[in-house]
Motif scaffolding. Structure first.
Motif, mmCIF file in Angstrom:
data_model
loop_
_atom_site.group_PDB
_atom_site.id
_atom_site.type_symbol
_atom_site.label_atom_id
_atom_site.label_comp_id
_atom_site.label_asym_id
_atom_site.label_seq_id
_atom_site.Cartn_x
_atom_site.Cartn_y
_atom_site.Cartn_z
ATOM 1 N N ARG A 111 0.825 -1.210 0.000
ATOM 2 C CA ARG A 111 0.000 0.000 0.000
ATOM 3 C C ARG A 111 0.860 1.261 0.000
ATOM 4 O O ARG A 111 0.535 2.253 -0.655
ATOM 5 C CB ARG A 111 -0.900 -0.019 1.247
ATOM 6 N N CYS A 112 1.957 1.250 0.724
ATOM 7 C CA CYS A 112 2.826 2.425 0.795
ATOM 8 C C CYS A 112 3.348 2.800 -0.590
ATOM 9 O O CYS A 112 3.307 3.974 -0.991
ATOM 10 C CB CYS A 112 3.991 2.170 1.749
ATOM 11 N N ARG A 113 3.821 1.829 -1.353
ATOM 12 C CA ARG A 113 4.381 2.136 -2.677
ATOM 13 C C ARG A 113 3.265 2.487 -3.661
ATOM 14 O O ARG A 113 3.453 3.344 -4.527
ATOM 15 C CB ARG A 113 5.211 0.948 -3.161
ATOM 16 N N TYR A 114 2.141 1.826 -3.480
ATOM 17 C CA TYR A 114 0.987 2.152 -4.321
ATOM 18 C C TYR A 114 0.572 3.607 -4.127
ATOM 19 O O TYR A 114 0.382 4.353 -5.097
ATOM 20 C CB TYR A 114 -0.166 1.202 -3.975
ATOM 21 N N GLU A 115 0.436 4.040 -2.890
ATOM 22 C CA GLU A 115 0.017 5.419 -2.630
ATOM 23 C C GLU A 115 1.067 6.416 -3.092
ATOM 24 O O GLU A 115 0.719 7.512 -3.556
ATOM 25 C CB GLU A 115 -0.287 5.602 -1.137
ATOM 26 N N ALA A 116 2.325 6.056 -2.955
ATOM 27 C CA ALA A 116 3.382 6.952 -3.438
ATOM 28 C C ALA A 116 3.238 7.180 -4.943
ATOM 29 O O ALA A 116 3.435 8.306 -5.432
ATOM 30 C CB ALA A 116 4.754 6.379 -3.110
ATOM 31 N N LEU A 117 2.883 6.133 -5.681
ATOM 32 C CA LEU A 117 2.672 6.286 -7.124
ATOM 33 C C LEU A 117 1.434 7.127 -7.409
ATOM 34 O O LEU A 117 1.446 8.017 -8.271
ATOM 35 C CB LEU A 117 2.520 4.907 -7.775
ATOM 36 N N CYS A 118 0.349 6.879 -6.660
ATOM 37 C CA CYS A 118 -0.900 7.599 -6.903
ATOM 38 C C CYS A 118 -0.782 9.091 -6.600
ATOM 39 O O CYS A 118 -1.492 9.906 -7.203
ATOM 40 C CB CYS A 118 -2.028 6.995 -6.070
ATOM 41 N N GLU A 119 0.082 9.452 -5.684
ATOM 42 C CA GLU A 119 0.254 10.868 -5.358
ATOM 43 C C GLU A 119 0.839 11.650 -6.527
ATOM 44 O O GLU A 119 0.627 12.862 -6.647
ATOM 45 C CB GLU A 119 1.178 11.021 -4.148
ATOM 46 N N GLY A 120 1.623 10.977 -7.364
ATOM 47 C CA GLY A 120 2.196 11.640 -8.532
ATOM 48 C C GLY A 120 3.522 12.330 -8.287
ATOM 49 O O GLY A 120 4.102 12.912 -9.223
ATOM 50 N N ASN A 121 4.031 12.278 -7.061
ATOM 51 C CA ASN A 121 5.288 12.965 -6.782
ATOM 52 C C ASN A 121 6.512 12.169 -7.198
ATOM 53 O O ASN A 121 7.646 12.649 -7.045
ATOM 54 C CB ASN A 121 5.376 13.307 -5.293
ATOM 55 N N THR A 122 6.297 10.965 -7.697
ATOM 56 C CA THR A 122 7.428 10.210 -8.249
ATOM 57 C C THR A 122 7.713 10.623 -9.689
ATOM 58 O O THR A 122 8.810 10.369 -10.210
ATOM 59 C CB THR A 122 7.133 8.700 -8.214
ATOM 60 N N ILE A 123 6.745 11.250 -10.363
ATOM 61 C CA ILE A 123 6.898 11.632 -11.770
ATOM 62 C C ILE A 123 8.031 12.652 -11.906
ATOM 63 O O ILE A 123 8.102 13.622 -11.154
ATOM 64 C CB ILE A 123 5.593 12.218 -12.318
ATOM 65 N N GLY A 124 8.869 12.394 -12.860
ATOM 66 C CA GLY A 124 9.944 13.338 -13.149
ATOM 67 C C GLY A 124 11.210 13.112 -12.358
ATOM 68 O O GLY A 124 12.228 13.785 -12.612
ATOM 69 N N ARG A 125 11.178 12.209 -11.400
ATOM 70 C CA ARG A 125 12.409 11.919 -10.667
ATOM 71 C C ARG A 125 13.312 11.072 -11.554
ATOM 72 O O ARG A 125 12.860 10.471 -12.540
ATOM 73 C CB ARG A 125 12.094 11.203 -9.349
ATOM 74 N N PRO A 126 14.591 10.968 -11.250
ATOM 75 C CA PRO A 126 15.504 10.195 -12.110
ATOM 76 C C PRO A 126 15.047 8.752 -12.271
ATOM 77 O O PRO A 126 14.639 8.107 -11.309
ATOM 78 C CB PRO A 126 16.843 10.292 -11.357
ATOM 79 N N ALA A 127 15.128 8.234 -13.475
ATOM 80 C CA ALA A 127 14.715 6.857 -13.738
ATOM 81 C C ALA A 127 15.514 5.866 -12.913
ATOM 82 O O ALA A 127 15.015 4.806 -12.523
ATOM 83 C CB ALA A 127 14.863 6.557 -15.227
ATOM 84 N N SER A 128 16.774 6.222 -12.591
ATOM 85 C CA SER A 128 17.635 5.299 -11.842
ATOM 86 C C SER A 128 17.088 5.019 -10.444
ATOM 87 O O SER A 128 17.404 3.991 -9.843
ATOM 88 C CB SER A 128 19.042 5.874 -11.730
ATOM 89 N N GLU A 129 16.259 5.943 -9.899
ATOM 90 C CA GLU A 129 15.705 5.731 -8.564
ATOM 91 C C GLU A 129 14.752 4.534 -8.529
ATOM 92 O O GLU A 129 14.485 3.990 -7.457
ATOM 93 C CB GLU A 129 14.962 6.985 -8.085
ATOM 94 N N PHE A 130 14.238 4.134 -9.682
ATOM 95 C CA PHE A 130 13.224 3.082 -9.742
ATOM 96 C C PHE A 130 13.776 1.801 -10.380
ATOM 97 O O PHE A 130 13.031 0.853 -10.614
ATOM 98 C CB PHE A 130 12.013 3.583 -10.525
ATOM 99 N N ASP A 131 15.087 1.792 -10.609
ATOM 100 C CA ASP A 131 15.725 0.643 -11.254
ATOM 101 C C ASP A 131 16.069 -0.409 -10.201
ATOM 102 O O ASP A 131 17.215 -0.575 -9.788
ATOM 103 C CB ASP A 131 16.995 1.109 -11.981
ATOM 104 N N ILE A 132 15.048 -1.121 -9.737
ATOM 105 C CA ILE A 132 15.208 -2.094 -8.671
ATOM 106 C C ILE A 132 14.862 -3.472 -9.207
ATOM 107 O O ILE A 132 13.890 -3.638 -9.958
ATOM 108 C CB ILE A 132 14.310 -1.735 -7.464
ATOM 109 N N THR A 133 15.661 -4.460 -8.838
ATOM 110 C CA THR A 133 15.397 -5.825 -9.301
ATOM 111 C C THR A 133 14.189 -6.395 -8.573
ATOM 112 O O THR A 133 13.860 -5.981 -7.435
ATOM 113 C CB THR A 133 16.601 -6.733 -9.054
#
Length: 816
Positions: free
Chosen positions: A32-54
């Protein structure tokens, strides 16, 4: 989980919000925490490398989060700490900080649950700062709601309520319904402690409705337990039993140990109140077993409950053993106000056994514990809140001390009730310290443990959900000096008595108690034995006291207004004190607003007509100024008449060649004469005005004012006379010592000061009275000068029957 992982890897893309909203809301908090973080929209525009997780690392982190969360639910704080610590360490450099934030919140939750408050505060602070920095709003709310509970635990219930309200609004804006309900549950608990039953019920029922709609068993249990608490506190026993029973039925099969402990304990309290002692004992023992060693608070509550059952059975020695065990458990988690309830229970048992000496000791210990928490608060309103919520301990201690004839205990509690900011300024601050911050630091250094608690409160007060608070920038004068609060040490009572030298004056300590309304007093005569007493306080007298505190003495009222105040001077006191003998009165709380010279006596005279009277805000203040009011004001005099005052004029010094009198050039010069001594006496004629943030001020002229804050670094003259409204008191202040220009002048070295407790009439007649006083003060000490002027004034029937505001508001402060 795999779908959310895939969405997370694209979290920086512009369409990530739309894709997240299209999937079902996850039930597990870790997802739920990661889901809500995405829904808030504040992840948009951050560096793509921040989300490069296996996927492997993602699953490892989710597994750790789940393990920690489940451990918290079963109150296994060691396992929770281990899991969340590993989660924090799994945060990879360059990745989005959500993993570390959630890990720190989980660690903080574990520390809070294990009563490690300081560690929890630090971790919530770090999580809040990082979540705010990256725009992780859901994380901010998750950290913000526990902050309210920490305020309930270590700070102010009023501040906790504000934090819960803020969290509920933020959650409502984002439709985070579970968090709305969690915040409302906390709000309901905070409002309970503030005795707002209606607001608490409304918040808790709203929370319960949301929890039931979401099928959140844990939420339903938490809300129903608090509803049970609310009903129990308000003696709605049948309703309380129903709520507790519902909570037990849900919590027991789901191993919700903390909630189950609380529900069992609450139900037992209800059963005892209903007369079913055996069932109460069974449920208290059950609560103790469920709590286990991992929940010392739950165990302490259960043990205290067993003690109350023993009291109910009149098995007082057994009750003392249980209360003592509860006391140690509460002290082990630094819950001082709860520990005070154990001390109070022991005291009750000792009284029942006829051991008043031991009962007094435990009553005083309870007060000491409450005062330690009161001193840890950094805002005056929060200090006042602690006294309002827990002041019953002080009043019970006073009554027990009086029954035991223990004057030392009476004094120890009396000084605690006085409010201790002025005392801190008088006893703990070097003369070289001037700024409020330096003053407070000096007091804190005088008591290391108190300083540690204040550090905790300061850190907690600096954390808030949402926008940064501007409390420090806009704080009132009361808050500026709240750090001066120095809790009284009962072991210093003997030393305080020894330092209190009032010469041939009688010393009267007096305080009004509630539930029931009574007047407690102690008289130390100039010669002979101490006298102590407790007497009923009629409702009419209480009403006048409250009116004086809130509004002051009305300008157009006559003797009938103060007639009920005759009850404030016990007949036993008048039997000891002969006419013309000086009295130093130390009136606490709302009694400070009383015009003491205008107390009517049985022989149709007034106290100020019968005796020279001076007042002081505490016994510490009396000791600090002992001997100061025994001498005349002196011959070097400076005075100022504000051009904004219509009728009051200083004429008493005209033609007095034996005096060195200077009318200062302007208002600025008057201000300087007060703040830096150059003469023996400064007389000020000016308007005084109460104002919320500053307490009050003297309007020396247009745009020139003297405030209480000015007095903090003052080096004032030995004697000051303030002919103004509101010089010694400001109307409607919350409980605590009176931090006014007059009292602060005493703290900064003035020997004696005359000032007013309310408005003083600005007319020629009042000016005539004042000049009689000024004239007498050139050859007599201030209290005696006021006594002479009062007697002369009241010798005329027209004055005796006229407006009290012409003479009664003026009092002298200091010690004979």
């Amino acid at each position: 989980m795999q779908q959310l992982w895939a969405l997370w890897r694209d979290g920086y893309r512009a369409d990530s919000v739309r894709h997240a909203l299209a999937m079902p809301v996850p039930g597990r908090l870790s997802l739920r925490c990661r889901y809500e973080a995405l829904c808030e929209g504040n992840t948009i525009g951050r560096p793509a490398s921040e989300f490069d997780i296996t996927e492997q690392l993602w699953r490892e982190q989710i597994t750790l989060f789940d393990a920690g969360d489940m451990a918290l639910r079963r109150n296994d704080t060691d396992s929770a700490t281990a899991a969340f610590d590993r989660l924090v360490r799994s945060q990879r450099e360059g990745h989005h900080p959500i993993t570390g934030i959630d890990g720190r919140i989980g660690l903080a939750d574990a520390h809070r649950q294990a009563e490690r408050v300081d560690e929890a505060v630090d971790l919530y602070a770090a999580a809040l700062a990082e979540a705010s920095s990256c725009g992780y709003g859901y994380g901010q709310v998750r950290a913000g709601i526990p902050l309210g509970y920490l305020h309930l635990r270590s700070g102010s219930a009023a501040r906790a309520a504000r934090e819960f309200e803020t969290a509920s609004r933020v959650a409502l804006d984002n439709d985070w319904r579970l968090e709305i309900a969690n915040a409302l549950t906390g709000l309901g608990e905070a409002l309970q402690r503030l005795r707002n039953a209606t607001g608490s019920m409304k918040a808790l029922l709203a929370a319960l409705t949301i929890f039931e709609a979401l099928s959140s068993d844990e939420g339903v249990v938490n809300a129903t337990v608090q509803l049970g608490e609310l009903c129990r506190r308000n003696r709605w026993l049948a309703e309380a039993a129903g709520w507790y029973g519902q909570a037990i039925d849900i919590a027991r099969p789901r191993s919700m140990s903390i909630a189950l402990t609380n529900a069992l304990d609450g139900l037992a309290e209800v059963q005892l109140a209903q007369g079913d002692r055996l069932s109460a004992i069974r449920n208290h023992f059950a609560a103790y077993r469920v709590a286990g060693p991992g929940n010392p608070r739950g165990r302490a509550h259960a043990v205290n409950g067993l003690a109350r059952c023993a009291v109910n059975a009149r098995r007082y020695e057994t009750a003392i053993k249980f209360f003592s065990q509860g006391l140690q458990l509460y002290l082990s988690i630094d819950d001082l106000t709860a520990a005070a309830t154990s001390e109070t229970g022991i005291a009750h048992c000792r009284e029942a056994l006829g051991d008043l000496e031991a009962a007094v000791q435990h009553r005083v210990s309870a007060v000491t514990l409450v005062e330690a928490m009161r001193a840890a608060q950094l805002q005056h309103a929060h200090q006042a809140e602690y006294f309002d919520r827990f002041g019953t301990a002080h009043e019970m201690a006073v009554r027990t001390a009086l029954r035991a004839g223990d004057a030392a205990a009476f004094v120890a509690v009396f000084e605690s009730m006085a409010g201790r900011r002025l005392a801190g300024l008088m006893t703990s601050v070097p003369e070289s310290a001037t700024a409020a911050e330096q003053l407070a630091e000096s007091v804190a250094k005088a008591n290391d443990q108190a300083g540690q608690r204040r550090t905790r409160t300061r850190t907690l007060d600096g954390l808030a959900l949402g926008e940064p608070r501007s409390d420090q920038a806009n704080q009132s004068f009361d808050d500026t000096v709240s750090g001066l609060y120095s809790a009284f040490d009962p072991t210093e009572t003997e030393n305080l008595w020894a330092q209190t030298d009032t010469g041939d004056a009688h010393l009267l300590l007096i305080v009004a108690l509630r539930d029931p309304d009574e007047l407690a007093w102690l008289l130390r005569p100039a010669r002979g034995q101490l006298h102590i007493g407790l007497q009923d306080l009629p409702s009419a007298t209480r009403e006048v006291i409250d009116a004086l505190h809130t509004d002051g003495l009305p300008l157009n009222t006559g003797p009938e207004f103060v007639a009920p105040l005759g009850e404030l001077i016990p007949s036993a006191v008048l039997d000891v004190i002969a006419p013309d003998e000086p009295i130093v009165v130390v009136p606490l709380g709302r009694l400070w607003a009383v015009p003491w010279t205008a107390i009517p006596l049985p022989d149709a005279t007034y106290l100020g007509e019968r005796n020279p009277v001076s007042v002081s805000p505490s016994l510490t203040s009396v000791a600090h100024t002992s001997g100061g009011a025994r001498q005349p004001a002196g011959t070097r005099i400076a005075y100022w008449e504000s051009p904004t005052v219509d009728h009051h004029r200083v004429v008493a010094y005209h033609g007095r060649d034996d005096l060195s009198v200077e009318r200062v050039a302007d208002a600025a010069a008057c201000r300087s004469a007060i703040l830096e001594a150059r003469t023996d006496l400064v007389v000020v004629v000016a308007h005084g005005r109460p104002v919320r943030a500053l307490v009050h001020y003297l309007e020396l002229d247009e745009h020139v004012a003297l405030t209480p804050a000015d007095m903090l670094d003052a080096a004032p003259p030995p004697t000051i006379i303030l002919i103004s409204c509101w010089g010694a008191h400001a109307p409607g202040r919350v409980s605590g010592d009176p931090m006014t220009i007059a009292t602060l002048a005493l703290a900064r070295g003035v020997r004696a000061i005359a000032a007013t407790t309310s408005e003083m009439l600005d007319d020629p007649s009042s000016s005539a009275f004042v000049n009689q006083f000024l004239s007498a003060a050139t050859v007599h000490p201030l209290p005696q000068a006021l006594h002479i002027a009062t007697r002369r004034w009241l010798a005329r029937p027209a004055n005796r029957e006229g407006f009290l505001s012409r003479w009664a508001p003026l009092i002298t402060l200091g010690a004979w």
